[in-house]
Design a protein around this motif. Structure first.
Motif, PDB file in Angstrom:
ATOM      1  N   ALA A 131     -45.959 -24.319  -8.571  1.00  0.00           N
ATOM      2  CA  ALA A 131     -45.493 -25.517  -9.289  1.00  0.00           C
ATOM      3  C   ALA A 131     -46.023 -25.495 -10.717  1.00  0.00           C
ATOM      4  N   GLU A 132     -45.322 -26.189 -11.584  1.00  0.00           N
ATOM      5  CA  GLU A 132     -45.726 -26.268 -12.994  1.00  0.00           C
ATOM      6  C   GLU A 132     -46.425 -27.607 -13.213  1.00  0.00           C
ATOM      7  N   ARG A 133     -47.571 -27.562 -13.887  1.00  0.00           N
ATOM      8  CA  ARG A 133     -48.280 -28.817 -14.184  1.00  0.00           C
ATOM      9  C   ARG A 133     -47.787 -29.353 -15.521  1.00  0.00           C
ATOM     10  N   LEU A 134     -47.254 -30.562 -15.492  1.00  0.00           N
ATOM     11  CA  LEU A 134     -46.611 -31.137 -16.676  1.00  0.00           C
ATOM     12  C   LEU A 134     -47.192 -32.523 -16.964  1.00  0.00           C
ATOM     13  N   THR A 135     -46.801 -33.076 -18.095  1.00  0.00           N
ATOM     14  CA  THR A 135     -47.250 -34.396 -18.511  1.00  0.00           C
ATOM     15  C   THR A 135     -46.161 -35.428 -18.212  1.00  0.00           C
ATOM     16  N   PHE A 136     -46.559 -36.548 -17.639  1.00  0.00           N
ATOM     17  CA  PHE A 136     -45.615 -37.636 -17.401  1.00  0.00           C
ATOM     18  C   PHE A 136     -45.273 -38.275 -18.749  1.00  0.00           C
ATOM     19  N   SER A 137     -43.988 -38.408 -19.019  1.00  0.00           N
ATOM     20  CA  SER A 137     -43.516 -38.845 -20.340  1.00  0.00           C
ATOM     21  C   SER A 137     -43.672 -40.345 -20.588  1.00  0.00           C
ATOM     22  N   GLY A 138     -43.974 -41.110 -19.526  1.00  0.00           N
ATOM     23  CA  GLY A 138     -43.960 -42.570 -19.682  1.00  0.00           C
ATOM     24  C   GLY A 138     -42.561 -43.132 -19.509  1.00  0.00           C
ATOM     25  N   ILE A 139     -41.647 -42.282 -19.019  1.00  0.00           N
ATOM     26  CA  ILE A 139     -40.256 -42.692 -18.763  1.00  0.00           C
ATOM     27  C   ILE A 139     -39.971 -42.423 -17.293  1.00  0.00           C
ATOM     28  N   GLY A 140     -39.570 -43.442 -16.557  1.00  0.00           N
ATOM     29  CA  GLY A 140     -39.340 -43.243 -15.132  1.00  0.00           C
ATOM     30  C   GLY A 140     -38.358 -44.239 -14.552  1.00  0.00           C
ATOM     31  N   LEU A 141     -37.733 -43.811 -13.468  1.00  0.00           N
ATOM     32  CA  LEU A 141     -36.898 -44.701 -12.657  1.00  0.00           C
ATOM     33  C   LEU A 141     -37.740 -45.126 -11.465  1.00  0.00           C
ATOM     34  N   TYR A 142     -37.803 -46.416 -11.180  1.00  0.00           N
ATOM     35  CA  TYR A 142     -38.597 -46.898 -10.055  1.00  0.00           C
ATOM     36  C   TYR A 142     -37.742 -47.752  -9.135  1.00  0.00           C
ATOM     37  N   HIS A 143     -38.002 -47.604  -7.841  1.00  0.00           N
ATOM     38  CA  HIS A 143     -37.373 -48.489  -6.862  1.00  0.00           C
ATOM     39  C   HIS A 143     -38.279 -49.698  -6.688  1.00  0.00           C
ATOM     40  N   GLN A 195     -52.542 -32.732 -27.352  1.00  0.00           N
ATOM     41  CA  GLN A 195     -53.608 -33.706 -27.101  1.00  0.00           C
ATOM     42  C   GLN A 195     -53.823 -33.969 -25.611  1.00  0.00           C
ATOM     43  N   HIS A 196     -52.983 -33.372 -24.749  1.00  0.00           N
ATOM     44  CA  HIS A 196     -53.106 -33.601 -23.302  1.00  0.00           C
ATOM     45  C   HIS A 196     -52.804 -32.288 -22.566  1.00  0.00           C
ATOM     46  N   PRO A 197     -53.607 -31.233 -22.841  1.00  0.00           N
ATOM     47  CA  PRO A 197     -53.250 -29.888 -22.363  1.00  0.00           C
ATOM     48  C   PRO A 197     -53.277 -29.723 -20.849  1.00  0.00           C
ATOM     49  N   GLU A 198     -54.051 -30.585 -20.142  1.00  0.00           N
ATOM     50  CA  GLU A 198     -54.175 -30.392 -18.688  1.00  0.00           C
ATOM     51  C   GLU A 198     -53.040 -31.041 -17.906  1.00  0.00           C
ATOM     52  N   GLY A 199     -52.193 -31.838 -18.553  1.00  0.00           N
ATOM     53  CA  GLY A 199     -51.054 -32.441 -17.867  1.00  0.00           C
ATOM     54  C   GLY A 199     -51.449 -33.516 -16.861  1.00  0.00           C
ATOM     55  N   ASP A 200     -50.466 -33.988 -16.072  1.00  0.00           N
ATOM     56  CA  ASP A 200     -50.688 -35.084 -15.125  1.00  0.00           C
ATOM     57  C   ASP A 200     -50.385 -34.705 -13.676  1.00  0.00           C
ATOM     58  N   PHE A 201     -49.167 -34.201 -13.447  1.00  0.00           N
ATOM     59  CA  PHE A 201     -48.704 -33.930 -12.086  1.00  0.00           C
ATOM     60  C   PHE A 201     -48.018 -32.562 -12.021  1.00  0.00           C
ATOM     61  N   TYR A 202     -47.827 -32.099 -10.782  1.00  0.00           N
ATOM     62  CA  TYR A 202     -47.125 -30.827 -10.566  1.00  0.00           C
ATOM     63  C   TYR A 202     -45.657 -31.082 -10.248  1.00  0.00           C
ATOM     64  N   LEU A 203     -44.804 -30.222 -10.758  1.00  0.00           N
ATOM     65  CA  LEU A 203     -43.363 -30.314 -10.473  1.00  0.00           C
ATOM     66  C   LEU A 203     -42.903 -28.988  -9.883  1.00  0.00           C
ATOM     67  N   LYS A 204     -42.337 -29.052  -8.689  1.00  0.00           N
ATOM     68  CA  LYS A 204     -41.748 -27.867  -8.059  1.00  0.00           C
ATOM     69  C   LYS A 204     -40.358 -28.242  -7.572  1.00  0.00           C
ATOM     70  N   GLY A 205     -39.337 -27.610  -8.158  1.00  0.00           N
ATOM     71  CA  GLY A 205     -37.971 -28.061  -7.892  1.00  0.00           C
ATOM     72  C   GLY A 205     -37.855 -29.470  -8.415  1.00  0.00           C
ATOM     73  N   SER A 206     -37.542 -30.408  -7.519  1.00  0.00           N
ATOM     74  CA  SER A 206     -37.489 -31.810  -7.967  1.00  0.00           C
ATOM     75  C   SER A 206     -38.643 -32.620  -7.379  1.00  0.00           C
TER      76      SER A 206
END
Length: 238
Positions: free
Chosen positions: A172-184, A151-162
């Motif tokens: 880089a690979e374009r992936l979907t943000f899971s809605g799970i994150g660590l924030y400062h 349902q979200h084939p275009e993804g959100d952001f690119y990930l290369k290494g970390s």
């Protein structure tokens, strides 16, 4: 208990769940059940098992039902506090309003209340937060990225290494943000308390400063967005 277990967690549960109607007409979306357990209860059990104690849940639509179902968290061995929103504040606005309850030293964990991720490696997340706290060049956010769902084939952001970026870093690979994150907590500096604010623009700004890291998560993860998807998950996890 090692220090990282004091990491507070914020569960986002204020959405109206329009696409889930009519199921959400008289029940908040995060209280919908998979295998006779609400989406929020799945998260809360996992957090308790990892030794996390302090959880804050925001709510708006039918929020009193969330408080009635979960109480102060005794059934999970957690200390649950609530951050009610009269009108939806969006993700970043909701986080800013909840910060005085979360009281993070530095990092805190945020999980969308309407995702289903039954084997989420919270111990690993705690270790990551602990490492960041000791590192001189700390990221402002660390995002868990997943392969793009149908349902979200275009993804959100690119990930290369970390490194996470809003534009292609080359290879880089374009992936979907899971809605799970660590924030400062510093990511939200300067935002007005009680004012609506979206998270994506704030993350993009931090990405421009190379302050957002991430990792690809390949465990089970589902965005429970429609009644059909909820039905399929209930069938799959029977």
């Amino acid at each position: 208990m090692h220090k990282s277990n004091l990491l507070p967690c914020f569960l986002l549960a204020a959405g109206r769940g329009e696409r889930m109607r009519p199921l959400t007409d008289d029940l908040p979306k995060p209280l919908l059940s998979i295998h006779n357990k609400s989406l929020l209860a799945w998260h809360l059990e996992a957090l308790a098992n990892a030794g996390i104690k302090n959880v804050v849940i925001n709510h708006a639509w039918l929020g009193h039902k969330i408080e009635a179902a979960l109480g102060a968290g005794e059934q999970f061995g957690l200390d649950i506090q609530y951050s009610p929103e009269v009108s939806a504040l969006e993700t970043a606005g909701g986080i800013v309003k909840a910060l005085p309850l979360l009281k993070p030293d530095d990092y805190f964990l945020v999980i969308n209340g309407d995702v289903f991720s039954p084997n989420l490696p919270i111990e690993t997340i705690l270790d990551t937060a602990s490492k960041f706290s000791k590192s001189p060049n700390i990221p402002l956010a660390h995002l868990f990225m997943v392969p793009n769902p149908s349902q979200h084939p275009e993804g959100d952001f690119y990930l290369k290494g970390s490194q996470v970026s809003s534009h292609d870093l080359g290879g880089a690979e374009r992936l979907t943000f899971s809605g799970i994150g660590l924030y400062h907590k510093d990511l939200f500096q300067g935002l007005e308390y009680g004012a609506p604010a979206k998270l994506a623009p704030i993350l993009r700004e931090a990405m421009e400063q190379n302050k957002v890291t991430g990792e690809k998560y390949l465990g089970p993860w589902h965005d429970v967005g429609t009644p059909q998807r909820l039905q399929e998950l209930n069938a799959a996890y029977e």
